[in-house]
Design a protein around this motif. Structure first.
Motif, mmCIF file in Angstrom:
data_model
loop_
_atom_site.group_PDB
_atom_site.id
_atom_site.type_symbol
_atom_site.label_atom_id
_atom_site.label_comp_id
_atom_site.label_asym_id
_atom_site.label_seq_id
_atom_site.Cartn_x
_atom_site.Cartn_y
_atom_site.Cartn_z
ATOM 1 N N TRP A 39 50.020 20.376 -0.287
ATOM 2 C CA TRP A 39 50.564 20.866 1.088
ATOM 3 C C TRP A 39 50.019 22.074 1.869
ATOM 4 O O TRP A 39 51.050 22.820 1.452
ATOM 5 C CB TRP A 39 52.446 20.534 0.942
ATOM 6 C CG TRP A 39 53.273 19.653 0.360
ATOM 7 C CD1 TRP A 39 52.077 18.342 -0.164
ATOM 8 C CD2 TRP A 39 54.257 18.768 0.359
ATOM 9 N NE1 TRP A 39 52.034 17.043 -0.904
ATOM 10 C CE2 TRP A 39 53.312 17.379 -0.453
ATOM 11 C CE3 TRP A 39 55.338 19.156 0.437
ATOM 12 C CZ2 TRP A 39 55.149 16.494 -0.926
ATOM 13 C CZ3 TRP A 39 56.244 18.381 -0.129
ATOM 14 C CH2 TRP A 39 56.224 16.928 -0.533
ATOM 15 N N PHE A 40 49.389 21.898 2.990
ATOM 16 C CA PHE A 40 49.346 22.802 3.715
ATOM 17 C C PHE A 40 49.476 23.368 5.378
ATOM 18 O O PHE A 40 49.900 22.435 5.782
ATOM 19 C CB PHE A 40 47.764 22.772 3.958
ATOM 20 C CG PHE A 40 46.748 23.686 4.617
ATOM 21 C CD1 PHE A 40 45.615 24.352 3.320
ATOM 22 C CD2 PHE A 40 46.686 24.517 6.095
ATOM 23 C CE1 PHE A 40 44.996 25.213 3.744
ATOM 24 C CE2 PHE A 40 45.616 25.018 6.249
ATOM 25 C CZ PHE A 40 44.710 25.517 5.068
ATOM 26 N N LYS A 41 50.270 24.535 5.103
ATOM 27 C CA LYS A 41 51.212 24.873 6.432
ATOM 28 C C LYS A 41 50.209 24.516 7.674
ATOM 29 O O LYS A 41 49.359 25.531 7.852
ATOM 30 C CB LYS A 41 51.452 26.335 5.855
ATOM 31 C CG LYS A 41 52.558 26.532 7.159
ATOM 32 C CD LYS A 41 53.692 25.407 7.922
ATOM 33 C CE LYS A 41 54.492 25.189 7.047
ATOM 34 N NZ LYS A 41 55.311 24.384 7.123
ATOM 35 N N LEU A 42 50.604 23.675 8.113
ATOM 36 C CA LEU A 42 50.256 24.184 9.888
ATOM 37 C C LEU A 42 51.123 24.046 10.923
ATOM 38 O O LEU A 42 51.409 22.438 11.070
ATOM 39 C CB LEU A 42 48.673 22.850 10.399
ATOM 40 C CG LEU A 42 48.146 22.873 11.922
ATOM 41 C CD1 LEU A 42 47.327 24.477 11.554
ATOM 42 C CD2 LEU A 42 47.296 21.939 11.112
ATOM 43 N N THR A 100 44.860 16.302 0.479
ATOM 44 C CA THR A 100 45.574 17.642 0.542
ATOM 45 C C THR A 100 46.585 16.922 1.907
ATOM 46 O O THR A 100 46.027 16.485 3.184
ATOM 47 C CB THR A 100 44.783 18.442 1.590
ATOM 48 O OG1 THR A 100 44.165 19.391 0.524
ATOM 49 C CG2 THR A 100 45.766 19.874 2.489
ATOM 50 N N TRP A 101 47.890 16.983 2.247
ATOM 51 C CA TRP A 101 48.700 17.011 2.979
ATOM 52 C C TRP A 101 48.969 18.483 3.981
ATOM 53 O O TRP A 101 48.925 19.207 3.528
ATOM 54 C CB TRP A 101 49.508 16.881 2.579
ATOM 55 C CG TRP A 101 49.809 14.802 1.873
ATOM 56 C CD1 TRP A 101 49.183 14.892 0.676
ATOM 57 C CD2 TRP A 101 50.434 13.637 2.617
ATOM 58 N NE1 TRP A 101 49.481 13.706 0.423
ATOM 59 C CE2 TRP A 101 50.357 12.904 1.665
ATOM 60 C CE3 TRP A 101 51.173 13.849 3.879
ATOM 61 C CZ2 TRP A 101 50.493 11.951 2.585
ATOM 62 C CZ3 TRP A 101 50.982 12.370 4.068
ATOM 63 C CH2 TRP A 101 51.359 11.290 2.780
ATOM 64 N N VAL A 102 49.197 18.017 5.664
ATOM 65 C CA VAL A 102 49.022 19.193 6.425
ATOM 66 C C VAL A 102 50.318 19.209 6.158
ATOM 67 O O VAL A 102 51.470 18.217 6.452
ATOM 68 C CB VAL A 102 48.647 18.957 8.006
ATOM 69 C CG1 VAL A 102 49.732 19.461 8.773
ATOM 70 C CG2 VAL A 102 47.322 18.705 8.164
ATOM 71 N N VAL A 141 50.309 13.883 7.594
ATOM 72 C CA VAL A 141 51.102 15.168 8.140
ATOM 73 C C VAL A 141 52.647 14.700 7.750
ATOM 74 O O VAL A 141 53.383 14.520 7.469
ATOM 75 C CB VAL A 141 51.158 15.113 9.417
ATOM 76 C CG1 VAL A 141 51.930 16.341 9.601
ATOM 77 C CG2 VAL A 141 49.709 15.300 9.773
ATOM 78 N N HIS A 142 53.066 15.861 6.733
ATOM 79 C CA HIS A 142 54.464 16.621 6.450
ATOM 80 C C HIS A 142 55.576 16.596 7.626
ATOM 81 O O HIS A 142 55.393 17.661 7.777
ATOM 82 C CB HIS A 142 55.222 16.242 4.880
ATOM 83 C CG HIS A 142 54.509 15.831 3.881
ATOM 84 N ND1 HIS A 142 54.900 14.420 3.524
ATOM 85 C CD2 HIS A 142 53.253 16.239 2.646
ATOM 86 C CE1 HIS A 142 54.276 14.208 2.539
ATOM 87 N NE2 HIS A 142 53.654 14.952 2.116
ATOM 88 N N THR A 160 48.715 9.308 8.201
ATOM 89 C CA THR A 160 49.046 8.748 7.612
ATOM 90 C C THR A 160 50.526 9.947 8.321
ATOM 91 O O THR A 160 50.603 11.437 7.852
ATOM 92 C CB THR A 160 49.743 8.603 6.469
ATOM 93 O OG1 THR A 160 48.981 7.773 6.087
ATOM 94 C CG2 THR A 160 51.009 8.364 5.946
ATOM 95 N N VAL A 161 51.676 9.545 8.412
ATOM 96 C CA VAL A 161 53.135 10.951 8.804
ATOM 97 C C VAL A 161 54.187 10.131 8.615
ATOM 98 O O VAL A 161 54.849 9.326 8.353
ATOM 99 C CB VAL A 161 52.974 10.606 10.802
ATOM 100 C CG1 VAL A 161 54.535 12.258 10.140
ATOM 101 C CG2 VAL A 161 51.928 10.803 11.150
ATOM 102 N N THR A 162 55.492 11.337 6.833
ATOM 103 C CA THR A 162 56.161 11.125 7.005
ATOM 104 C C THR A 162 56.775 11.978 7.615
ATOM 105 O O THR A 162 56.833 13.440 8.283
ATOM 106 C CB THR A 162 56.638 12.025 5.255
ATOM 107 O OG1 THR A 162 55.297 12.968 5.243
ATOM 108 C CG2 THR A 162 55.616 10.642 4.516
ATOM 109 N N VAL A 163 58.861 11.972 8.084
ATOM 110 C CA VAL A 163 58.781 12.633 9.134
ATOM 111 C C VAL A 163 60.404 12.913 8.578
ATOM 112 O O VAL A 163 61.238 12.222 8.082
ATOM 113 C CB VAL A 163 59.524 12.032 10.541
ATOM 114 C CG1 VAL A 163 60.658 12.499 11.017
ATOM 115 C CG2 VAL A 163 58.505 11.451 10.997
#
Length: 283
Positions: A166-169, A203-205, A240-241, A278-281
């Motif tokens: 999980w990569f920080k941006l 990798t997820w952002v 993206v998370h 794909t996005v999780t919120v």
């Protein structure tokens, strides 16, 4: 066992819940269950200084020397307790009594430990030994040290074990990153690190968004952020998370932060999904 707090909650990620140096459990709202944390920064040192960080006494620096034998004993004992003991029944709400992941997170940047690759191999071995090979391992990282060979070795091991990063941006402009993450970096360089990370491991952002002094992120800030995702190549990313601030920050910048509503985050998520991601919120 620390009994001062009987039940884990999503609002309190107390690293000292089980009185261990390197291992701690949390109920993760993003993982939606129990996350077994691996804390390689018990000295509260990180090379970033994020405004929303929940680590008290955060200092600039790197992980200390790691006692691999102690880490091994702590992790094996705690995983065994989760599987065979009463920890879940006594300390985890019924709806969260599932082991969702083992997460390299904690009180600083985990990849700043020079023994990161060794620890990764150890965690994979112990996870499999106690019969949890199906449980994913995750590295929650700011991605700033991806050029280091030992980090790359660790991420290759992680990928082979079915794990992910999980990569920080949090922003797409230098001024946004400086304000939110407390570092002076070129966004273009950070995107290249994201590309390299995704080439080594799924990798997820991970993106935290908030109101700053009551103001939502501007259209210009959001456009720059979206451009960074496009520059990384949406086909390379798992998704993206997107999450908001829930637990209190212990940094002096906390006075500027205010939680966004679920609708406000969902509006941003829609713009990200329009890129094909794909996005999780998690508000």
């Amino acid at each position: 066992m620390n009994t001062a707090q009987q039940m884990l909650t999503v609002d309190d990620h107390n690293r000292g819940f089980v009185n261990m140096t390197y291992i701690y459990p949390v109920v993760s709202r993003r993982a939606r269950g129990v996350s077994v944390g691996v804390n390689l920064n018990p000295n509260n040192a990180c090379n970033w200084h994020c405004a929303y960080c929940q680590v008290p006494g955060l200092v600039r620096g790197a992980a200390p020397e790691i006692d691999l034998e102690l880490l091994s004993r702590e992790l094996e004992a705690f995983l065994h307790e989760l599987v065979h003991g009463r920890f879940m029944e006594e300390h985890v709400p019924p709806e969260a009594r599932v082991i969702r992941d083992i997460a390299f997170s904690g009180n600083g940047e985990p990849t700043s430990s020079k023994r990161f690759a060794e620890v990764m191999a150890l965690v994979v071995e112990l996870r499999n030994k106690v019969g949890l090979a199906h449980v994913p391992i995750r590295v929650i990282s700011n991605g700033s040290l991806i050029d280091r060979l030992y980090v790359q070795e660790g991420l290759r091991t992680l990928a082979a074990a079915g794990g992910e990063v999980w990569f920080k941006l949090d922003g797409g402009r230098a001024e946004d990153i400086a304000r939110i993450n407390g570092v002076d970096i070129r966004p273009e360089a950070h995107v290249q690190r994201l590309v390299q990370c995704a080439s080594l491991c799924p990798t997820w952002v991970q993106t935290c968004m908030m109101r700053w002094d009551g103001e939502l992120p501007t259209d210009a800030a959001l456009e720059a952020y979206l451009e960074m995702l496009k520059a990384a190549g949406v086909e390379r990313l798992q998704g993206v998370h997107l999450y908001g601030v829930v637990r209190p920050s212990y940094q002096e910048e906390a006075v500027h932060l205010k939680q966004m509503t679920a609708d406000e985050l969902e509006h941003i998520a829609c713009r990200i999904r329009a890129l094909g991601l794909t996005v999780t919120v998690s508000p």
